[in-house]
Scaffold this motif. Sequence first.
Motif, mmCIF file in Angstrom:
data_model
loop_
_atom_site.group_PDB
_atom_site.id
_atom_site.type_symbol
_atom_site.label_atom_id
_atom_site.label_comp_id
_atom_site.label_asym_id
_atom_site.label_seq_id
_atom_site.Cartn_x
_atom_site.Cartn_y
_atom_site.Cartn_z
ATOM 1 N N ASN A 78 8.540 -19.637 -0.377
ATOM 2 C CA ASN A 78 8.183 -18.707 -1.441
ATOM 3 C C ASN A 78 6.745 -18.264 -1.226
ATOM 4 O OD1 ASN A 78 10.660 -19.068 -2.850
ATOM 5 N ND2 ASN A 78 9.871 -20.980 -3.658
ATOM 6 N N TYR A 79 6.507 -16.988 -1.518
ATOM 7 C CA TYR A 79 5.140 -16.484 -1.420
ATOM 8 C C TYR A 79 4.842 -15.576 -2.607
ATOM 9 C CZ TYR A 79 6.772 -11.887 0.223
ATOM 10 O OH TYR A 79 7.372 -10.657 0.318
ATOM 11 N N SER A 80 3.579 -15.448 -2.922
ATOM 12 C CA SER A 80 3.116 -14.517 -3.943
ATOM 13 C C SER A 80 2.096 -13.583 -3.290
ATOM 14 C CB SER A 80 2.510 -15.262 -5.135
ATOM 15 O OG SER A 80 1.491 -16.126 -4.704
ATOM 16 N N THR A 124 0.821 -1.217 0.000
ATOM 17 C CA THR A 124 0.000 0.000 0.000
ATOM 18 C C THR A 124 0.855 1.268 0.000
ATOM 19 O OG1 THR A 124 -0.239 -0.097 2.406
ATOM 20 C CG2 THR A 124 -1.994 -1.079 1.095
ATOM 21 N N SER A 125 2.098 1.169 0.491
ATOM 22 C CA SER A 125 2.967 2.348 0.482
ATOM 23 C C SER A 125 3.845 2.426 -0.769
ATOM 24 C CB SER A 125 3.846 2.367 1.737
ATOM 25 O OG SER A 125 4.770 1.286 1.699
ATOM 26 N N GLY A 126 3.743 1.423 -1.643
ATOM 27 C CA GLY A 126 4.498 1.460 -2.882
ATOM 28 C C GLY A 126 5.933 0.980 -2.779
ATOM 29 N N HIS A 127 6.298 0.378 -1.677
ATOM 30 C CA HIS A 127 7.649 -0.142 -1.494
ATOM 31 C C HIS A 127 7.711 -1.610 -1.912
ATOM 32 C CE1 HIS A 127 7.676 3.424 1.067
ATOM 33 N NE2 HIS A 127 8.978 3.445 0.844
ATOM 34 N N PRO A 128 8.911 -2.095 -2.242
ATOM 35 C CA PRO A 128 9.024 -3.512 -2.603
ATOM 36 C C PRO A 128 8.862 -4.410 -1.374
ATOM 37 C CG PRO A 128 11.177 -2.453 -2.670
ATOM 38 C CD PRO A 128 10.168 -1.379 -2.397
ATOM 39 N N PRO A 129 8.206 -5.539 -1.546
ATOM 40 C CA PRO A 129 8.018 -6.458 -0.420
ATOM 41 C C PRO A 129 9.303 -7.212 -0.100
ATOM 42 C CG PRO A 129 7.009 -7.332 -2.390
ATOM 43 C CD PRO A 129 7.519 -5.976 -2.746
ATOM 44 N N PRO A 130 9.373 -7.810 1.080
ATOM 45 C CA PRO A 130 10.565 -8.568 1.462
ATOM 46 C C PRO A 130 10.739 -9.814 0.606
ATOM 47 C CG PRO A 130 8.990 -8.421 3.299
ATOM 48 C CD PRO A 130 8.378 -7.765 2.129
ATOM 49 N N GLY A 131 11.992 -10.182 0.408
ATOM 50 C CA GLY A 131 12.304 -11.408 -0.306
ATOM 51 C C GLY A 131 12.929 -11.143 -1.665
ATOM 52 N N LEU A 132 13.482 -12.189 -2.220
ATOM 53 C CA LEU A 132 14.103 -12.151 -3.532
ATOM 54 C C LEU A 132 13.036 -12.465 -4.581
ATOM 55 C CD1 LEU A 132 16.691 -12.044 -5.281
ATOM 56 C CD2 LEU A 132 16.895 -14.503 -4.884
ATOM 57 N N PRO A 133 12.722 -11.488 -5.464
ATOM 58 C CA PRO A 133 11.658 -11.729 -6.442
ATOM 59 C C PRO A 133 12.109 -12.611 -7.602
ATOM 60 C CG PRO A 133 12.546 -9.537 -6.723
ATOM 61 C CD PRO A 133 13.246 -10.142 -5.528
ATOM 62 N N ARG A 158 5.989 -18.015 -14.964
ATOM 63 C CA ARG A 158 4.702 -18.067 -15.672
ATOM 64 C C ARG A 158 3.791 -16.891 -15.331
ATOM 65 N NH1 ARG A 158 3.394 -24.118 -14.398
ATOM 66 N NH2 ARG A 158 5.575 -24.477 -13.997
ATOM 67 N N GLY A 159 4.372 -15.701 -15.283
ATOM 68 C CA GLY A 159 3.598 -14.490 -15.064
ATOM 69 C C GLY A 159 3.277 -14.158 -13.621
ATOM 70 N N VAL A 160 3.680 -15.006 -12.681
ATOM 71 C CA VAL A 160 3.439 -14.748 -11.258
ATOM 72 C C VAL A 160 4.777 -14.445 -10.590
ATOM 73 C CG1 VAL A 160 2.618 -15.710 -9.071
ATOM 74 C CG2 VAL A 160 1.434 -16.271 -11.204
ATOM 75 N N THR A 161 4.831 -13.349 -9.848
ATOM 76 C CA THR A 161 6.049 -13.013 -9.126
ATOM 77 C C THR A 161 5.998 -13.650 -7.744
ATOM 78 O OG1 THR A 161 6.280 -10.940 -10.314
ATOM 79 C CG2 THR A 161 7.524 -11.156 -8.266
ATOM 80 N N TRP A 162 7.025 -14.435 -7.472
ATOM 81 C CA TRP A 162 7.183 -15.103 -6.181
ATOM 82 C C TRP A 162 8.346 -14.451 -5.470
ATOM 83 C CZ3 TRP A 162 3.728 -18.731 -4.669
ATOM 84 C CH2 TRP A 162 2.917 -19.267 -5.660
ATOM 85 N N TYR A 163 8.272 -14.402 -4.154
ATOM 86 C CA TYR A 163 9.354 -13.849 -3.337
ATOM 87 C C TYR A 163 9.898 -14.965 -2.464
ATOM 88 C CZ TYR A 163 7.491 -9.484 -4.998
ATOM 89 O OH TYR A 163 7.057 -8.466 -5.811
ATOM 90 N N SER A 164 11.193 -15.161 -2.532
ATOM 91 C CA SER A 164 11.857 -16.212 -1.777
ATOM 92 C C SER A 164 12.419 -15.625 -0.483
ATOM 93 C CB SER A 164 12.976 -16.808 -2.625
ATOM 94 O OG SER A 164 13.593 -17.865 -1.947
ATOM 95 N N VAL A 165 12.152 -16.289 0.632
ATOM 96 C CA VAL A 165 12.540 -15.778 1.955
ATOM 97 C C VAL A 165 13.147 -16.905 2.792
ATOM 98 C CG1 VAL A 165 11.662 -14.765 4.103
ATOM 99 C CG2 VAL A 165 10.691 -14.061 1.914
ATOM 100 N N HIS A 166 14.183 -16.573 3.534
ATOM 101 C CA HIS A 166 14.755 -17.467 4.546
ATOM 102 C C HIS A 166 14.326 -16.920 5.898
ATOM 103 C CE1 HIS A 166 18.130 -18.286 7.453
ATOM 104 N NE2 HIS A 166 17.654 -19.482 7.183
ATOM 105 N N VAL A 167 13.843 -17.770 6.772
ATOM 106 C CA VAL A 167 13.448 -17.349 8.113
ATOM 107 C C VAL A 167 14.719 -17.275 8.958
ATOM 108 C CG1 VAL A 167 12.043 -17.848 10.138
ATOM 109 C CG2 VAL A 167 11.209 -18.449 7.850
ATOM 110 N N PHE A 168 15.069 -16.077 9.363
ATOM 111 C CA PHE A 168 16.295 -15.828 10.112
ATOM 112 C C PHE A 168 16.363 -16.699 11.370
ATOM 113 C CE2 PHE A 168 18.853 -13.320 13.138
ATOM 114 C CZ PHE A 168 20.025 -13.282 12.418
#
Length: 102
Positions: free
Chosen positions: A81-83, A51-60, A64-74
């Motif tokens: 991965n999440y979308s 909502t603030s226009g910033h990039p979400p956490p994770g490696l994008p 197949r047209g869907v952006t997934w973000y890869s995250v390691h739990v510290f």
Amino acid sequence: MQPDSTGWKAVIQITASEVLNGMRDAGRVELRDSIIRFLRALAIEVGTTVTSGHPPPGLPMTIRGVTWYSVHVFNDPVFFNYSIYPEERQIRICDLIWVEAL
């Protein structure tokens, strides 16, 4: 009644859910509960960043047209991965990888 600060939710797909159940079955209930809390907090954080226009956490990465973000739990042996689905105010966790040393 608990306040719902942003209304964003984490939806855990079946394959990721099976990994969480495996943690419980292996006696790692505290880890499972910690990961669930992490995912709930991530949903709220993603909602705020979207909502603030910033990039979400994770490696994008786009597949197949869907952006997934890869995250390691510290500090935990968990990767996922999440979308993002802003119109539904949710993130979807599809792949959850738990690395347990034998």
